[in-house]
Write a protein that holds these residues in place. Structure first.
Motif, PDB file in Angstrom:
ATOM      1  N   GLU A   1       0.828  -1.197   0.000  1.00  0.00           N
ATOM      2  CA  GLU A   1       0.000   0.000   0.000  1.00  0.00           C
ATOM      3  C   GLU A   1       0.868   1.254   0.000  1.00  0.00           C
ATOM      4  OE1 GLU A   1      -2.469  -0.266   3.426  1.00  0.00           O
ATOM      5  OE2 GLU A   1      -3.666  -1.939   2.658  1.00  0.00           O
ATOM      6  N   GLY A   2       0.334   2.312  -0.600  1.00  0.00           N
ATOM      7  CA  GLY A   2       0.996   3.604  -0.542  1.00  0.00           C
ATOM      8  C   GLY A   2       1.913   3.921  -1.706  1.00  0.00           C
ATOM      9  N   TRP A   3       2.162   2.923  -2.578  1.00  0.00           N
ATOM     10  CA  TRP A   3       3.048   3.191  -3.714  1.00  0.00           C
ATOM     11  C   TRP A   3       2.345   3.010  -5.065  1.00  0.00           C
ATOM     12  CZ3 TRP A   3       3.254  -1.447  -6.224  1.00  0.00           C
ATOM     13  CH2 TRP A   3       3.244  -2.621  -5.476  1.00  0.00           C
ATOM     14  N   GLY A   4       1.016   3.049  -5.046  1.00  0.00           N
ATOM     15  CA  GLY A   4       0.264   3.085  -6.298  1.00  0.00           C
ATOM     16  C   GLY A   4      -0.003   1.751  -6.948  1.00  0.00           C
ATOM     17  N   ILE A   5      -0.130   0.704  -6.144  1.00  0.00           N
ATOM     18  CA  ILE A   5      -0.418  -0.609  -6.717  1.00  0.00           C
ATOM     19  C   ILE A   5      -1.742  -0.609  -7.466  1.00  0.00           C
ATOM     20  CG2 ILE A   5      -1.595  -1.543  -4.674  1.00  0.00           C
ATOM     21  CD1 ILE A   5      -0.178  -4.203  -5.259  1.00  0.00           C
ATOM     22  N   GLU A   6      -2.652   0.298  -7.069  1.00  0.00           N
ATOM     23  CA  GLU A   6      -3.959   0.386  -7.726  1.00  0.00           C
ATOM     24  C   GLU A   6      -3.847   0.890  -9.162  1.00  0.00           C
ATOM     25  OE1 GLU A   6      -3.084   4.145  -5.475  1.00  0.00           O
ATOM     26  OE2 GLU A   6      -3.043   1.984  -5.009  1.00  0.00           O
ATOM     27  N   GLU A   7      -2.710   1.469  -9.520  1.00  0.00           N
ATOM     28  CA  GLU A   7      -2.502   1.937 -10.891  1.00  0.00           C
ATOM     29  C   GLU A   7      -1.993   0.826 -11.805  1.00  0.00           C
ATOM     30  OE1 GLU A   7      -3.455   4.890 -11.720  1.00  0.00           O
ATOM     31  OE2 GLU A   7      -3.911   5.444  -9.645  1.00  0.00           O
ATOM     32  N   LEU A   8      -1.742  -0.336 -11.214  1.00  0.00           N
ATOM     33  CA  LEU A   8      -1.206  -1.463 -11.971  1.00  0.00           C
ATOM     34  C   LEU A   8      -2.242  -2.587 -12.049  1.00  0.00           C
ATOM     35  CD1 LEU A   8       2.325  -1.609 -10.292  1.00  0.00           C
ATOM     36  CD2 LEU A   8       1.659  -0.345 -12.362  1.00  0.00           C
ATOM     37  N   ALA A   9      -1.969  -3.546 -12.913  1.00  0.00           N
ATOM     38  CA  ALA A   9      -2.865  -4.704 -13.064  1.00  0.00           C
ATOM     39  C   ALA A   9      -2.089  -5.955 -12.670  1.00  0.00           C
ATOM     40  CB  ALA A   9      -3.377  -4.806 -14.494  1.00  0.00           C
ATOM     41  N   LEU A  10      -1.704  -6.017 -11.403  1.00  0.00           N
ATOM     42  CA  LEU A  10      -0.891  -7.126 -10.914  1.00  0.00           C
ATOM     43  C   LEU A  10      -1.773  -8.241 -10.372  1.00  0.00           C
ATOM     44  CD1 LEU A  10       1.871  -5.181  -8.939  1.00  0.00           C
ATOM     45  CD2 LEU A  10       2.069  -6.190 -11.221  1.00  0.00           C
ATOM     46  N   ASP A  11      -1.456  -9.485 -10.750  1.00  0.00           N
ATOM     47  CA  ASP A  11      -2.110 -10.625 -10.132  1.00  0.00           C
ATOM     48  C   ASP A  11      -1.552 -10.791  -8.723  1.00  0.00           C
ATOM     49  OD1 ASP A  11      -3.517 -11.099 -12.421  1.00  0.00           O
ATOM     50  OD2 ASP A  11      -2.275 -12.769 -13.119  1.00  0.00           O
ATOM     51  N   MET A  12      -2.427 -11.105  -7.786  1.00  0.00           N
ATOM     52  CA  MET A  12      -2.009 -11.255  -6.397  1.00  0.00           C
ATOM     53  C   MET A  12      -2.171 -12.692  -5.940  1.00  0.00           C
ATOM     54  SD  MET A  12      -1.129  -8.130  -5.749  1.00  0.00           S
ATOM     55  CE  MET A  12      -0.930  -8.073  -3.954  1.00  0.00           C
ATOM     56  N   ASP A  13      -1.381 -13.068  -4.973  1.00  0.00           N
ATOM     57  CA  ASP A  13      -1.480 -14.367  -4.323  1.00  0.00           C
ATOM     58  C   ASP A  13      -1.776 -14.093  -2.852  1.00  0.00           C
ATOM     59  OD1 ASP A  13      -1.359 -16.988  -3.583  1.00  0.00           O
ATOM     60  OD2 ASP A  13       0.763 -17.269  -4.008  1.00  0.00           O
ATOM     61  N   GLY A  14      -3.066 -13.898  -2.552  1.00  0.00           N
ATOM     62  CA  GLY A  14      -3.436 -13.424  -1.224  1.00  0.00           C
ATOM     63  C   GLY A  14      -2.979 -11.989  -1.066  1.00  0.00           C
ATOM     64  N   ARG A  15      -2.177 -11.731  -0.040  1.00  0.00           N
ATOM     65  CA  ARG A  15      -1.664 -10.377   0.206  1.00  0.00           C
ATOM     66  C   ARG A  15      -0.412 -10.079  -0.607  1.00  0.00           C
ATOM     67  NH1 ARG A  15      -0.453 -10.157   6.396  1.00  0.00           N
ATOM     68  NH2 ARG A  15       0.623 -12.081   5.792  1.00  0.00           N
ATOM     69  N   PHE A  16       0.159 -11.107  -1.234  1.00  0.00           N
ATOM     70  CA  PHE A  16       1.448 -10.965  -1.897  1.00  0.00           C
ATOM     71  C   PHE A  16       1.296 -10.783  -3.403  1.00  0.00           C
ATOM     72  CE2 PHE A  16       2.076 -13.695   1.846  1.00  0.00           C
ATOM     73  CZ  PHE A  16       3.018 -12.931   2.548  1.00  0.00           C
ATOM     74  N   ILE A  17       2.329 -10.207  -4.031  1.00  0.00           N
ATOM     75  CA  ILE A  17       2.362 -10.081  -5.484  1.00  0.00           C
ATOM     76  C   ILE A  17       2.753 -11.430  -6.071  1.00  0.00           C
ATOM     77  CG2 ILE A  17       3.497  -8.963  -7.442  1.00  0.00           C
ATOM     78  CD1 ILE A  17       3.965  -6.534  -5.648  1.00  0.00           C
ATOM     79  N   ARG A  18       1.970 -11.903  -7.005  1.00  0.00           N
ATOM     80  CA  ARG A  18       2.259 -13.200  -7.622  1.00  0.00           C
ATOM     81  C   ARG A  18       3.384 -13.066  -8.637  1.00  0.00           C
ATOM     82  NH1 ARG A  18      -2.776 -16.496  -9.614  1.00  0.00           N
ATOM     83  NH2 ARG A  18      -2.862 -16.787  -7.347  1.00  0.00           N
ATOM     84  N   ILE A  19       4.344 -13.990  -8.564  1.00  0.00           N
ATOM     85  CA  ILE A  19       5.465 -13.998  -9.497  1.00  0.00           C
ATOM     86  C   ILE A  19       5.666 -15.404 -10.046  1.00  0.00           C
ATOM     87  CG2 ILE A  19       6.720 -12.052  -8.470  1.00  0.00           C
ATOM     88  CD1 ILE A  19       8.417 -14.126  -6.937  1.00  0.00           C
ATOM     89  N   ASP A  20       6.414 -15.487 -11.171  1.00  0.00           N
ATOM     90  CA  ASP A  20       6.761 -16.803 -11.699  1.00  0.00           C
ATOM     91  C   ASP A  20       8.172 -17.176 -11.242  1.00  0.00           C
ATOM     92  OD1 ASP A  20       8.549 -15.396 -13.279  1.00  0.00           O
ATOM     93  OD2 ASP A  20       7.484 -15.752 -15.168  1.00  0.00           O
ATOM     94  N   GLU A  21       8.740 -18.225 -11.851  1.00  0.00           N
ATOM     95  CA  GLU A  21      10.044 -18.705 -11.406  1.00  0.00           C
ATOM     96  C   GLU A  21      11.189 -17.760 -11.754  1.00  0.00           C
ATOM     97  OE1 GLU A  21       9.360 -20.213 -15.547  1.00  0.00           O
ATOM     98  OE2 GLU A  21       8.190 -20.064 -13.693  1.00  0.00           O
ATOM     99  N   THR A  22      10.904 -16.705 -12.507  1.00  0.00           N
ATOM    100  CA  THR A  22      11.929 -15.689 -12.791  1.00  0.00           C
ATOM    101  C   THR A  22      11.587 -14.353 -12.141  1.00  0.00           C
ATOM    102  OG1 THR A  22      10.866 -15.055 -14.878  1.00  0.00           O
ATOM    103  CG2 THR A  22      12.539 -16.783 -14.987  1.00  0.00           C
ATOM    104  N   CYS A  23      10.628 -14.344 -11.230  1.00  0.00           N
ATOM    105  CA  CYS A  23      10.190 -13.152 -10.491  1.00  0.00           C
ATOM    106  C   CYS A  23       9.438 -12.150 -11.366  1.00  0.00           C
ATOM    107  CB  CYS A  23      11.360 -12.453  -9.785  1.00  0.00           C
ATOM    108  SG  CYS A  23      12.073 -13.442  -8.452  1.00  0.00           S
ATOM    109  N   ARG A  24       8.975 -12.588 -12.534  1.00  0.00           N
ATOM    110  CA  ARG A  24       8.123 -11.720 -13.350  1.00  0.00           C
ATOM    111  C   ARG A  24       6.729 -11.650 -12.740  1.00  0.00           C
ATOM    112  NH1 ARG A  24      11.171 -14.137 -17.642  1.00  0.00           N
ATOM    113  NH2 ARG A  24      12.122 -12.546 -19.000  1.00  0.00           N
ATOM    114  N   THR A  25       6.130 -10.481 -12.769  1.00  0.00           N
ATOM    115  CA  THR A  25       4.742 -10.328 -12.354  1.00  0.00           C
ATOM    116  C   THR A  25       3.841 -10.538 -13.575  1.00  0.00           C
ATOM    117  OG1 THR A  25       4.570  -7.968 -12.840  1.00  0.00           O
ATOM    118  CG2 THR A  25       5.510  -8.581 -10.698  1.00  0.00           C
ATOM    119  N   SER A  26       2.567 -10.299 -13.414  1.00  0.00           N
ATOM    120  CA  SER A  26       1.622 -10.459 -14.521  1.00  0.00           C
ATOM    121  C   SER A  26       1.705  -9.313 -15.522  1.00  0.00           C
ATOM    122  CB  SER A  26       0.194 -10.558 -13.977  1.00  0.00           C
ATOM    123  OG  SER A  26      -0.117  -9.436 -13.167  1.00  0.00           O
ATOM    124  N   MET A  27       2.475  -8.271 -15.221  1.00  0.00           N
ATOM    125  CA  MET A  27       2.636  -7.148 -16.140  1.00  0.00           C
ATOM    126  C   MET A  27       4.019  -7.188 -16.789  1.00  0.00           C
ATOM    127  SD  MET A  27       0.844  -3.898 -14.249  1.00  0.00           S
ATOM    128  CE  MET A  27       1.104  -2.848 -15.691  1.00  0.00           C
TER     129      MET A  27
END
Length: 465
Positions: free
Chosen positions: A278-304
């Motif tokens: 919170e507080g750094w503009g996550i609402e401006e992004l379209a990130l997939d979440m894993d519960g409270r955490f940002i979801r990443i793949d095996e190379t730390c890429r997010t959904s964007m």
């Protein structure tokens, strides 16, 4: 408004962020780091490093206290000792300051630009930073989110007054006479035991049925024994309900539904950490979440596309060395290298007294995979080096497949066993078999010999037990 552009922008200069930035700079990538606080993040400034400094000071003071009381088996006696916690904290702060300057120096050496301020996304390629001199706009081809985590508070125990976080506990200028610790995980027990050595009367309040629930009961048994020897009271199956009106007593509901009132000069709440999303503009992004955490793949890429995330904000385990490994990998990926992150072994260490280390799978976790296993365990009571350091309480345990002897996990509890974690991790990472460990000559006299003997025990021919 000042505007700059870069190839890589890293938001957060904790272990994951600063390692990512340094490695990217080494690889010739135009890199900018934005950090609102001091370089190094929670770990360097108010977590891993300062807590270990305070723990070490507590260990040294405890030794002197026993010598003064004529209890030292080494035959050493001293006059009555005293602790000036203010000086201890000042010494800790000097260590932190040196490491802060070290990170800044590494940034300069790698050609990384550092900006102090609060970053907020405008979109997936643009970040606005509020600095002391005004707003700065940064356009980046690739962005790494490394915002870290923060202490979790309890609604009945909001932080303030005598209710403190681990950060505040590490900045106290005097030892509290009575300390209540809410939360019996590794942070609570590390600091609780440290203050018990300083002379505080410590009570640990844990909602679950045992402390250190992430480790098996056999591993934690020596820690429980030491807690008892230090005079630390442990209440399990108990819930903190709040403070008294005067703010000097913690109200606790025990396992039987009754109410217990614990007088406390300070109440240290250590019930976990939460990702800073919170507080750094996550609402401006379209990130997939894993519960409270940002979801990443095996190379730390997010959904964007073009946005990576590393460290505590991406989930468990929330460990600095996990973040560092992720950050280093992401930098190399951005530089065009082919990398993935192998997480088969992330050693976890609890710096209690004695220390606890776990790498890979525990016996229970290994059995849950459906394979047949064999284990070997060697006690420090039979290790000469441990005896000479008065560290006989503990053991090393090896878990391996029964069919091909592939090592799946290694655990240890004992004095100074944190330093064995590198050997444990290397063995698992390199795909060692029991025969590999048993066939490696371990120097004598060292505690590392217990690792050798545990492997030999699993093979059926331990020499010293």
């Amino acid at each position: 408004m000042k505007e700059i552009s870069c190839k890589l922008l890293v938001i957060g200069a904790g272990p994951g962020g600063y390692v990512c930035a340094i490695r990217a700079g080494q690889l010739g990538i135009d890199t900018v780091v934005v950090e609102a606080g001091r370089l190094g993040g929670t770990c360097l400034n108010v977590g891993c490093i300062p807590s270990k400094a305070v723990i070490h000071a507590a260990e040294e003071f405890d030794k002197v206290v026993h010598m003064a009381g004529g209890e030292s088996p080494l035959g050493i006696s001293l006059a009555k000792p005293a602790i000036d916690l203010g000086k201890t904290v000042a010494w800790k702060d000097r260590i932190v300051g040196r490491l802060n300057n070290g990170v800044a120096g590494l940034f300069k050496k790698a050609g990384v630009k550092s900006i102090q301020g609060w970053a907020k996304f405008r979109d997936g390629k643009t970040v606005e930073v509020e600095t002391e001199t005004g707003t700065q706009l940064i356009h980046a081809e690739t962005i790494v989110i490394a915002t870290g985590s923060a202490s979790v508070d309890l609604p009945p125990l909001p932080f303030g007054g005598n209710v403190i976080t681990s950060t505040q506990a590490l900045a106290l200028d005097r030892v509290p006479e009575k300390l209540a610790v809410v939360g019996g995980g590794y942070i609570g027990l590390e600091l609780g035991m440290a203050f018990a050595r300083f002379g505080s009367a410590v009570t640990v309040v844990e909602a679950l049925d045992r402390v250190l629930p992430l480790y098996d009961a056999e591993l934690t048994r020596p820690v429980l024994k030491r807690l008892d020897a230090l005079g630390v009271s442990v209440m399990t199956g108990a819930k903190a309900k709040g403070m008294s009106k005067k703010g000097d007593t913690l109200v606790v509901e025990n396992g039987n539904g009754g109410e217990v009132r614990l007088p406390a000069d300070k109440v240290l709440v250590t019930v976990g950490r939460k990702p800073l999303t919170e507080g750094w503009g996550i609402e401006e992004l379209a990130l997939d979440m894993d519960g409270r955490f940002i979801r990443i793949d095996e190379t730390c890429r997010t959904s964007m596309r073009g946005i990576y995330a590393v460290g505590d904000v991406t989930g468990e385990p929330m460990l600095a060395h996990r973040a560092m490994a992720q950050g280093e990998m992401v930098a190399e990926i951005v530089a065009g290298h082919r990398r993935t992150w192998d997480k088969r072994c992330i050693p976890a260490i609890c710096f209690t007294d004695p220390e606890v280390v776990s790498a890979g799978l525990s016996p229970e976790e290994a059995r849950a995979t459906g394979v047949e296993i064999k284990t070997g365990q060697f006690p420090f009571q039979a290790n000469g080096r441990a005896m000479t350091m008065l560290g006989e309480d503990g053991f090393v345990r090896v878990v391996a497949r029964a069919d091909n002897h592939l090592v799946l996990g290694i655990q240890a509890v004992g004095q100074g066993v944190s330093e064995l974690s590198a050997a444990f991790g290397l063995a698992i990472e390199m795909g060692a078999r029991l025969e590999d460990i048993a066939g490696t000559i371990h120097a004598h006299p060292t505690q590392g010999e217990a690792f050798l003997e545990a492997a030999m025990k699993a093979l059926g021919h331990a020499l010293h037990i």
